[in-house]
Design a protein around this motif. Structure first.
Motif, PDB file in Angstrom:
ATOM      1  N   ARG A 215       0.847  -1.200   0.000  1.00 33.72           N
ATOM      2  CA  ARG A 215       0.000   0.000   0.000  1.00 33.72           C
ATOM      3  C   ARG A 215       0.891   1.262   0.000  1.00 33.72           C
ATOM      4  O   ARG A 215       0.472   2.331  -0.436  1.00 33.72           O
ATOM      5  CB  ARG A 215      -0.915  -0.048   1.232  1.00 33.72           C
ATOM      6  CG  ARG A 215      -1.735   1.184   1.478  1.00 33.72           C
ATOM      7  CD  ARG A 215      -2.868   1.366   0.469  1.00 33.72           C
ATOM      8  NE  ARG A 215      -3.498   2.678   0.631  1.00 33.72           N
ATOM      9  CZ  ARG A 215      -3.890   3.451  -0.362  1.00 33.72           C
ATOM     10  NH1 ARG A 215      -3.771   3.042  -1.609  1.00 33.72           N
ATOM     11  NH2 ARG A 215      -4.425   4.626  -0.130  1.00 33.72           N
ATOM     12  N   ILE A 216       2.111   1.114   0.481  1.00 34.26           N
ATOM     13  CA  ILE A 216       3.014   2.265   0.576  1.00 34.26           C
ATOM     14  C   ILE A 216       3.243   2.912  -0.797  1.00 34.26           C
ATOM     15  O   ILE A 216       3.440   4.125  -0.890  1.00 34.26           O
ATOM     16  CB  ILE A 216       4.376   1.843   1.219  1.00 34.26           C
ATOM     17  CG1 ILE A 216       5.140   3.048   1.760  1.00 34.26           C
ATOM     18  CG2 ILE A 216       5.258   1.066   0.271  1.00 34.26           C
ATOM     19  CD1 ILE A 216       4.607   3.619   3.009  1.00 34.26           C
ATOM     20  N   PHE A 217       3.180   2.118  -1.877  1.00 35.28           N
ATOM     21  CA  PHE A 217       3.480   2.667  -3.208  1.00 35.28           C
ATOM     22  C   PHE A 217       2.461   3.734  -3.623  1.00 35.28           C
ATOM     23  O   PHE A 217       2.832   4.790  -4.124  1.00 35.28           O
ATOM     24  CB  PHE A 217       3.542   1.552  -4.251  1.00 35.28           C
ATOM     25  CG  PHE A 217       4.724   0.643  -4.085  1.00 35.28           C
ATOM     26  CD1 PHE A 217       6.017   1.149  -4.065  1.00 35.28           C
ATOM     27  CD2 PHE A 217       4.557  -0.729  -3.959  1.00 35.28           C
ATOM     28  CE1 PHE A 217       7.114   0.315  -3.910  1.00 35.28           C
ATOM     29  CE2 PHE A 217       5.646  -1.571  -3.801  1.00 35.28           C
ATOM     30  CZ  PHE A 217       6.924  -1.052  -3.772  1.00 35.28           C
ATOM     31  N   ALA A 218       1.173   3.428  -3.399  1.00 35.49           N
ATOM     32  CA  ALA A 218       0.132   4.409  -3.768  1.00 35.49           C
ATOM     33  C   ALA A 218       0.339   5.693  -2.971  1.00 35.49           C
ATOM     34  O   ALA A 218       0.152   6.800  -3.486  1.00 35.49           O
ATOM     35  CB  ALA A 218      -1.244   3.823  -3.500  1.00 35.49           C
ATOM     36  N   LEU A 219       0.760   5.551  -1.719  1.00 33.06           N
ATOM     37  CA  LEU A 219       0.967   6.730  -0.874  1.00 33.06           C
ATOM     38  C   LEU A 219       2.216   7.499  -1.324  1.00 33.06           C
ATOM     39  O   LEU A 219       2.221   8.731  -1.352  1.00 33.06           O
ATOM     40  CB  LEU A 219       1.073   6.311   0.598  1.00 33.06           C
ATOM     41  CG  LEU A 219      -0.193   5.616   1.126  1.00 33.06           C
ATOM     42  CD1 LEU A 219       0.049   4.989   2.488  1.00 33.06           C
ATOM     43  CD2 LEU A 219      -1.355   6.605   1.204  1.00 33.06           C
ATOM     44  N   LEU A 220       3.240   6.766  -1.702  1.00 30.86           N
ATOM     45  CA  LEU A 220       4.475   7.436  -2.179  1.00 30.86           C
ATOM     46  C   LEU A 220       4.211   8.233  -3.453  1.00 30.86           C
ATOM     47  O   LEU A 220       4.802   9.293  -3.669  1.00 30.86           O
ATOM     48  CB  LEU A 220       5.575   6.401  -2.447  1.00 30.86           C
ATOM     49  CG  LEU A 220       6.330   5.886  -1.221  1.00 30.86           C
ATOM     50  CD1 LEU A 220       7.200   4.690  -1.585  1.00 30.86           C
ATOM     51  CD2 LEU A 220       7.173   6.986  -0.589  1.00 30.86           C
ATOM     52  N   ALA A 236       5.398   9.019   3.781  1.00 33.60           N
ATOM     53  CA  ALA A 236       4.413   8.055   3.259  1.00 33.60           C
ATOM     54  C   ALA A 236       4.002   7.088   4.371  1.00 33.60           C
ATOM     55  O   ALA A 236       2.827   6.715   4.482  1.00 33.60           O
ATOM     56  CB  ALA A 236       5.002   7.304   2.070  1.00 33.60           C
ATOM     57  N   ILE A 237       4.960   6.702   5.211  1.00 33.39           N
ATOM     58  CA  ILE A 237       4.627   5.800   6.333  1.00 33.39           C
ATOM     59  C   ILE A 237       3.665   6.517   7.291  1.00 33.39           C
ATOM     60  O   ILE A 237       2.723   5.915   7.805  1.00 33.39           O
ATOM     61  CB  ILE A 237       5.903   5.330   7.070  1.00 33.39           C
ATOM     62  CG1 ILE A 237       6.740   4.434   6.142  1.00 33.39           C
ATOM     63  CG2 ILE A 237       5.548   4.572   8.349  1.00 33.39           C
ATOM     64  CD1 ILE A 237       8.131   4.105   6.650  1.00 33.39           C
ATOM     65  N   ALA A 238       3.878   7.811   7.496  1.00 34.36           N
ATOM     66  CA  ALA A 238       2.985   8.581   8.382  1.00 34.36           C
ATOM     67  C   ALA A 238       1.549   8.495   7.868  1.00 34.36           C
ATOM     68  O   ALA A 238       0.604   8.400   8.653  1.00 34.36           O
ATOM     69  CB  ALA A 238       3.447  10.034   8.449  1.00 34.36           C
ATOM     70  N   ARG A 239       1.367   8.481   6.568  1.00 37.42           N
ATOM     71  CA  ARG A 239       0.021   8.369   5.994  1.00 37.42           C
ATOM     72  C   ARG A 239      -0.495   6.929   6.063  1.00 37.42           C
ATOM     73  O   ARG A 239      -1.696   6.698   6.218  1.00 37.42           O
ATOM     74  CB  ARG A 239       0.024   8.890   4.559  1.00 37.42           C
ATOM     75  CG  ARG A 239       0.296  10.413   4.519  1.00 37.42           C
ATOM     76  CD  ARG A 239       0.600  10.883   3.123  1.00 37.42           C
ATOM     77  NE  ARG A 239      -0.517  10.667   2.224  1.00 37.42           N
ATOM     78  CZ  ARG A 239      -0.385  10.502   0.902  1.00 37.42           C
ATOM     79  NH1 ARG A 239       0.820  10.520   0.336  1.00 37.42           N
ATOM     80  NH2 ARG A 239      -1.440  10.321   0.146  1.00 37.42           N
ATOM     81  N   LEU A 240       0.419   5.967   5.967  1.00 41.61           N
ATOM     82  CA  LEU A 240       0.030   4.551   6.062  1.00 41.61           C
ATOM     83  C   LEU A 240      -0.576   4.244   7.436  1.00 41.61           C
ATOM     84  O   LEU A 240      -1.478   3.409   7.561  1.00 41.61           O
ATOM     85  CB  LEU A 240       1.268   3.668   5.805  1.00 41.61           C
ATOM     86  CG  LEU A 240       1.077   2.149   5.742  1.00 41.61           C
ATOM     87  CD1 LEU A 240       0.171   1.767   4.576  1.00 41.61           C
ATOM     88  CD2 LEU A 240       2.416   1.419   5.615  1.00 41.61           C
ATOM     89  N   LEU A 241      -0.077   4.952   8.472  1.00 43.89           N
ATOM     90  CA  LEU A 241      -0.547   4.718   9.841  1.00 43.89           C
ATOM     91  C   LEU A 241      -2.059   4.895   9.972  1.00 43.89           C
ATOM     92  O   LEU A 241      -2.691   4.254  10.814  1.00 43.89           O
ATOM     93  CB  LEU A 241       0.106   5.714  10.820  1.00 43.89           C
ATOM     94  CG  LEU A 241       1.619   5.710  10.963  1.00 43.89           C
ATOM     95  CD1 LEU A 241       2.047   6.757  11.974  1.00 43.89           C
ATOM     96  CD2 LEU A 241       2.101   4.327  11.380  1.00 43.89           C
ATOM     97  N   ALA A 242      -2.622   5.770   9.146  1.00 45.58           N
ATOM     98  CA  ALA A 242      -4.060   6.041   9.220  1.00 45.58           C
ATOM     99  C   ALA A 242      -4.876   4.896   8.617  1.00 45.58           C
ATOM    100  O   ALA A 242      -6.079   4.800   8.842  1.00 45.58           O
ATOM    101  CB  ALA A 242      -4.366   7.342   8.478  1.00 45.58           C
ATOM    102  N   GLU A 243      -4.208   4.029   7.855  1.00 47.55           N
ATOM    103  CA  GLU A 243      -4.930   2.971   7.144  1.00 47.55           C
ATOM    104  C   GLU A 243      -4.645   1.566   7.670  1.00 47.55           C
ATOM    105  O   GLU A 243      -5.491   0.689   7.624  1.00 47.55           O
ATOM    106  CB  GLU A 243      -4.543   2.996   5.653  1.00 47.55           C
ATOM    107  CG  GLU A 243      -4.857   4.301   4.968  1.00 47.55           C
ATOM    108  CD  GLU A 243      -4.474   4.240   3.491  1.00 47.55           C
ATOM    109  OE1 GLU A 243      -4.201   3.137   2.974  1.00 47.55           O
ATOM    110  OE2 GLU A 243      -4.453   5.304   2.851  1.00 47.55           O
ATOM    111  N   GLU A 244      -3.380   1.352   8.086  1.00 46.99           N
ATOM    112  CA  GLU A 244      -2.960  -0.008   8.445  1.00 46.99           C
ATOM    113  C   GLU A 244      -2.066   0.032   9.682  1.00 46.99           C
ATOM    114  O   GLU A 244      -1.488   1.078   9.996  1.00 46.99           O
ATOM    115  CB  GLU A 244      -2.121  -0.625   7.304  1.00 46.99           C
ATOM    116  CG  GLU A 244      -2.873  -0.831   6.014  1.00 46.99           C
ATOM    117  CD  GLU A 244      -1.979  -1.433   4.929  1.00 46.99           C
ATOM    118  OE1 GLU A 244      -0.797  -1.733   5.201  1.00 46.99           O
ATOM    119  OE2 GLU A 244      -2.474  -1.597   3.807  1.00 46.99           O
TER     120      GLU A 244
END
Ligand code: G1P
Length: 299
Positions: A215-220, A236-244
């Motif tokens: 999922r990190i790729f879409a965020l990057l 991007a990891i900071a945004r991943l935290l909201a999802e997973e």
């Protein structure tokens, strides 16, 4: 995400300016600790963790990294003729059977996040590892990535290696805020790239090992430049935290920051002291140097 990782990304497109003039012609990933370049330690750690696809994100100056994992016909021939079979074995199979190397070019130095995004076509839709070869982790037991891959397989979460650093050093790292740790893991609540000591949410720093959800790729793809004007993996990891779920992992082992002079020296000393054939001589050399320099008491 409870699949075992099979692919590892090695961002090796950095300039390595700290090690100039050596890095004018030798990529920093090729600097040796004893007789093996840093990249070899990183690759060994990934293979030990179960990876069979190694993705090197390089630039046009890093031919040495690709050459290193290629066949060296002339050298092999010379060693064979000279009967140097031990050395021949060392160069003959740069990668074990079944392990493949893929090279991807990062045409512009836009940051670590961008480098990881360059690997997307090779990784596809599965969890994967990122190893920063500068961060060398010495451990007598299982390698840091094996520990993390095991944890990720069990929890299904992304896993990021962390260690405590002095507060005055937070500006050199990604820093995480977590929930309480159970065993070696704590769920990450916040992550920020290179905060000033006064702004850092903790002193728990990200070390260069990640097991990430694809999922990190879409965020990057939609992450805008952050710290240093670069596309940061941390953002991007900071945004991943909201999802997973993303867990911080306190790995077992000693980390040497081989992107710095003292880190490279520290790693060389540690590997020499731990070396079957060199340990005694290295100890002797160190005591002698300390004596000659007038250092009589060690802290
Ligand atoms: C990178 C990451 C940072 C991390 C560090 C670990 O920074 O952006 O979050 O803490 O690696 O070595 P760099 O050292 O490439 O500036």
């Amino acid at each position: 995400m409870s699949k075992r990782i099979r692919k590892a990304v090695f961002p090796v497109a950095g300039l390595g300016t700290r090690f100039l003039p050596a890095t004018k012609t030798v990529p920093k990933e090729m600097l040796p600790i004893i007789d093996r370049p840093l990249i070899q330690y990183a690759v060994d750690e990934a293979i030990e963790a179960g990876c069979d696809t190694l993705v090197f994100v390089t630039n046009r100056y890093k031919h040495a990294v690709a050459d290193y994992f290629d066949k060296a016909y002339e050298l092999e021939d010379k060693l064979e003729r000279a009967g140097k079979f031990e050395q021949l074995e060392m160069v003959r199979n740069p990668l074990p059977k079944g392990v493949r190397a893929v090279f991807v070019t990062q045409t512009e130095a836009l940051g670590l996040g961008h480098a990881v995004l360059c690997a997307k076509p090779v990784i596809g839709d599965e969890p994967f590892a990122v190893i920063l070869p500068d961060d060398l982790i010495w451990n007598r037991g299982a390698g840091a990535l094996t520990q993390m891959a095991d944890a990720a397989e069990t929890s299904g979460a992304s896993v990021i290696a962390v260690q405590d650093v002095a507060r005055e050093h937070t500006g050199s790292y990604g820093i995480v805020a977590t929930e309480d740790f159970a065993e070696r893991q704590g769920r990450i609540r916040a992550i920020v790239e290179k905060p000033k000591p006064a702004d850092a949410p903790s002193t728990l720093a990200v070390v260069g090992r990640y097991v990430l959800s694809p999922r990190i790729f879409a965020l990057l793809e939609t992450t805008t430049p952050g710290s240093g004007g670069e596309i940061q993996l941390t953002d991007a990891i900071a945004r991943l935290l909201a999802e997973e779920a993303v867990n911080a992992y306190r790995f077992q082992g000693t980390r040497f920051d081989c992107g710095t002079h003292i880190g490279l020296i520290g790693a060389t000393i540690r590997y020499a002291l731990d070396h079957e054939k060199l340990s005694a001589a290295a100890q002797g050399l160190m005591s002698e140097a300390l004596r000659e320099m007038g250092v009589t008491e060690l802290e």
